[in-house]
Design a protein around this motif. Structure first.
Motif, PDB file in Angstrom:
ATOM      1  N   GLU A  94      37.279  27.281  41.098  1.00 50.88           N
ATOM      2  CA  GLU A  94      36.200  27.728  40.193  1.00 50.88           C
ATOM      3  C   GLU A  94      35.010  28.656  40.953  1.00 50.88           C
ATOM      4  O   GLU A  94      34.160  28.902  40.184  1.00 50.88           O
ATOM      5  N   HIS A  95      35.250  28.731  42.020  1.00 48.66           N
ATOM      6  CA  HIS A  95      34.025  29.678  42.686  1.00 48.66           C
ATOM      7  C   HIS A  95      34.332  30.982  43.106  1.00 48.66           C
ATOM      8  O   HIS A  95      35.354  31.393  43.549  1.00 48.66           O
ATOM      9  N   GLU A  96      33.439  31.767  42.654  1.00 44.82           N
ATOM     10  CA  GLU A  96      33.740  33.124  43.038  1.00 44.82           C
ATOM     11  C   GLU A  96      32.873  33.561  44.306  1.00 44.82           C
ATOM     12  O   GLU A  96      31.877  33.055  44.451  1.00 44.82           O
ATOM     13  N   GLY A  97      33.739  34.419  45.012  1.00 45.80           N
ATOM     14  CA  GLY A  97      32.916  35.008  46.356  1.00 45.80           C
ATOM     15  C   GLY A  97      32.652  36.351  46.369  1.00 45.80           C
ATOM     16  O   GLY A  97      33.493  36.998  45.584  1.00 45.80           O
ATOM     17  N   TRP A  98      31.433  36.732  46.777  1.00 45.57           N
ATOM     18  CA  TRP A  98      31.138  38.072  46.775  1.00 45.57           C
ATOM     19  C   TRP A  98      30.621  38.559  48.069  1.00 45.57           C
ATOM     20  O   TRP A  98      30.136  37.783  48.887  1.00 45.57           O
ATOM     21  N   ALA A  99      30.992  39.728  48.609  1.00 45.89           N
ATOM     22  CA  ALA A  99      30.570  40.411  49.836  1.00 45.89           C
ATOM     23  C   ALA A  99      30.368  41.934  49.972  1.00 45.89           C
ATOM     24  O   ALA A  99      31.209  42.439  48.969  1.00 45.89           O
ATOM     25  N   MET A 100      29.321  42.319  50.515  1.00 47.85           N
ATOM     26  CA  MET A 100      29.108  43.880  50.534  1.00 47.85           C
ATOM     27  C   MET A 100      28.866  43.927  51.947  1.00 47.85           C
ATOM     28  O   MET A 100      27.584  43.398  52.325  1.00 47.85           O
ATOM     29  N   ARG A 101      29.188  44.629  52.789  1.00 48.76           N
ATOM     30  CA  ARG A 101      29.145  45.038  54.345  1.00 48.76           C
ATOM     31  C   ARG A 101      28.846  46.698  54.281  1.00 48.76           C
ATOM     32  O   ARG A 101      29.623  47.413  53.769  1.00 48.76           O
ATOM     33  N   LEU A 102      28.085  46.918  55.290  1.00 52.03           N
ATOM     34  CA  LEU A 102      27.856  48.317  55.752  1.00 52.03           C
ATOM     35  C   LEU A 102      29.173  48.958  56.203  1.00 52.03           C
ATOM     36  O   LEU A 102      29.758  48.184  56.947  1.00 52.03           O
ATOM     37  N   GLY A 103      29.291  50.386  55.812  1.00 52.98           N
ATOM     38  CA  GLY A 103      30.526  50.806  56.442  1.00 52.98           C
ATOM     39  C   GLY A 103      32.107  50.641  55.787  1.00 52.98           C
ATOM     40  O   GLY A 103      31.873  50.134  54.768  1.00 52.98           O
ATOM     41  N   ASP A 104      33.074  51.089  56.237  1.00 52.13           N
ATOM     42  CA  ASP A 104      34.366  50.958  55.743  1.00 52.13           C
ATOM     43  C   ASP A 104      35.097  49.990  56.471  1.00 52.13           C
ATOM     44  O   ASP A 104      35.661  50.446  57.421  1.00 52.13           O
ATOM     45  N   ASP A 105      34.924  48.847  55.910  1.00 54.58           N
ATOM     46  CA  ASP A 105      35.496  47.689  56.642  1.00 54.58           C
ATOM     47  C   ASP A 105      35.889  46.640  55.758  1.00 54.58           C
ATOM     48  O   ASP A 105      35.380  45.645  55.407  1.00 54.58           O
ATOM     49  N   PRO A 106      37.189  46.923  55.130  1.00 56.26           N
ATOM     50  CA  PRO A 106      37.666  46.108  53.943  1.00 56.26           C
ATOM     51  C   PRO A 106      37.922  44.688  54.630  1.00 56.26           C
ATOM     52  O   PRO A 106      37.841  43.597  53.920  1.00 56.26           O
ATOM     53  N   GLU A 107      38.571  44.470  55.841  1.00 56.99           N
ATOM     54  CA  GLU A 107      38.948  43.291  56.304  1.00 56.99           C
ATOM     55  C   GLU A 107      37.731  42.454  56.428  1.00 56.99           C
ATOM     56  O   GLU A 107      37.778  41.072  55.881  1.00 56.99           O
ATOM     57  N   ALA A 108      36.848  42.965  56.929  1.00 60.32           N
ATOM     58  CA  ALA A 108      35.560  41.990  57.486  1.00 60.32           C
ATOM     59  C   ALA A 108      34.961  41.546  55.974  1.00 60.32           C
ATOM     60  O   ALA A 108      34.077  40.534  55.779  1.00 60.32           O
ATOM     61  N   THR A 109      34.773  42.702  54.912  1.00 63.53           N
ATOM     62  CA  THR A 109      34.406  42.432  53.747  1.00 63.53           C
ATOM     63  C   THR A 109      34.869  41.274  53.010  1.00 63.53           C
ATOM     64  O   THR A 109      34.450  40.223  52.269  1.00 63.53           O
ATOM     65  N   VAL A 110      36.334  41.448  52.865  1.00 61.97           N
ATOM     66  CA  VAL A 110      37.172  40.097  52.260  1.00 61.97           C
ATOM     67  C   VAL A 110      36.834  38.938  52.986  1.00 61.97           C
ATOM     68  O   VAL A 110      36.591  37.965  52.277  1.00 61.97           O
ATOM     69  N   ALA A 111      36.724  38.840  54.332  1.00 61.48           N
ATOM     70  CA  ALA A 111      36.573  37.725  55.123  1.00 61.48           C
ATOM     71  C   ALA A 111      35.230  37.141  54.598  1.00 61.48           C
ATOM     72  O   ALA A 111      35.101  35.862  54.421  1.00 61.48           O
ATOM     73  N   ALA A 112      34.109  38.040  54.595  1.00 60.81           N
ATOM     74  CA  ALA A 112      32.841  37.289  54.076  1.00 60.81           C
ATOM     75  C   ALA A 112      33.027  37.008  52.606  1.00 60.81           C
ATOM     76  O   ALA A 112      32.160  35.934  52.354  1.00 60.81           O
ATOM     77  N   ALA A 113      33.744  37.505  51.701  1.00 59.15           N
ATOM     78  CA  ALA A 113      33.732  36.836  50.441  1.00 59.15           C
ATOM     79  C   ALA A 113      34.415  35.690  50.389  1.00 59.15           C
ATOM     80  O   ALA A 113      34.198  34.661  49.812  1.00 59.15           O
ATOM     81  N   VAL A 114      35.564  35.432  51.405  1.00 61.73           N
ATOM     82  CA  VAL A 114      36.043  34.218  51.323  1.00 61.73           C
ATOM     83  C   VAL A 114      35.310  33.176  51.944  1.00 61.73           C
ATOM     84  O   VAL A 114      35.080  32.023  51.505  1.00 61.73           O
TER      85      VAL A 114
END
Length: 163
Positions: A94-114
């Motif tokens: 039921e929980h939404e994760g969100w992230a935004m990181r500087l630069g072009d780094d999809p893997e770390a951004t998804v990790a932060a949202a997780v």
């Protein structure tokens, strides 16, 4: 990072972290995850994904945001320019994760949202995520203190001559 999980997400009972939880509200947590060490963040997200199923809501996608800074003398804010960011949104239960990181780094951004979603869901990795946030906060504060000390060493003091 493996995102092909199908297991149910386990949660842990409410545990009191070794630091004040008021210091890590969601806004602070998202900001700290955006600055957290990339490798540690991905490793922690992988551990979460071994226990939890997530679904992508959007991203990861590249975009730009205006970088606002404060002028140090008069303390006025102004826009310095656009910066490249990667953003991701996902759902864990039921929980939404969100992230935004500087630069072009999809893997770390998804990790932060997780990690954001896992922390909200109270998974067994919640304390590890909060510990990463506390470590990141301490590293940022130490970096800032070192920066201020370096700048202070260049200060010039003037004396008025009477006459």
């Amino acid at each position: 990072m493996n995102t092909d999980t199908t297991t149910a997400c386990g949660t842990s009972p409410a545990l009191s972290p070794p630091w004040p939880s008021a210091d890590v509200d969601r806004d602070s947590r998202v900001g700290l995850l955006a600055r957290a060490d990339r490798d540690t963040l991905i490793h922690l997200a992988d551990a979460c994904l071994r226990e939890c199923e997530v679904s992508t809501l959007s991203g990861p996608q590249l975009g730009t945001v205006l970088l606002q800074v404060r002028e140090p003398v008069e303390r006025r804010r102004f826009y310095l320019g656009d910066v490249l960011v990667t953003e991701a949104r996902l759902r864990l239960g039921e929980h939404e994760g969100w992230a935004m990181r500087l630069g072009d780094d999809p893997e770390a951004t998804v990790a932060a949202a997780v990690c954001d979603a896992a922390c909200q869901a109270g998974t067994s990795h919640r304390d590890d995520i909060l510990e990463l946030c506390a470590r990141t906060r301490a590293e940022l504060a130490a970096h800032r203190s070192a920066e201020v000390a370096d700048i202070a060493a260049t200060a010039v003091e003037f004396e008025e001559l009477g006459g």
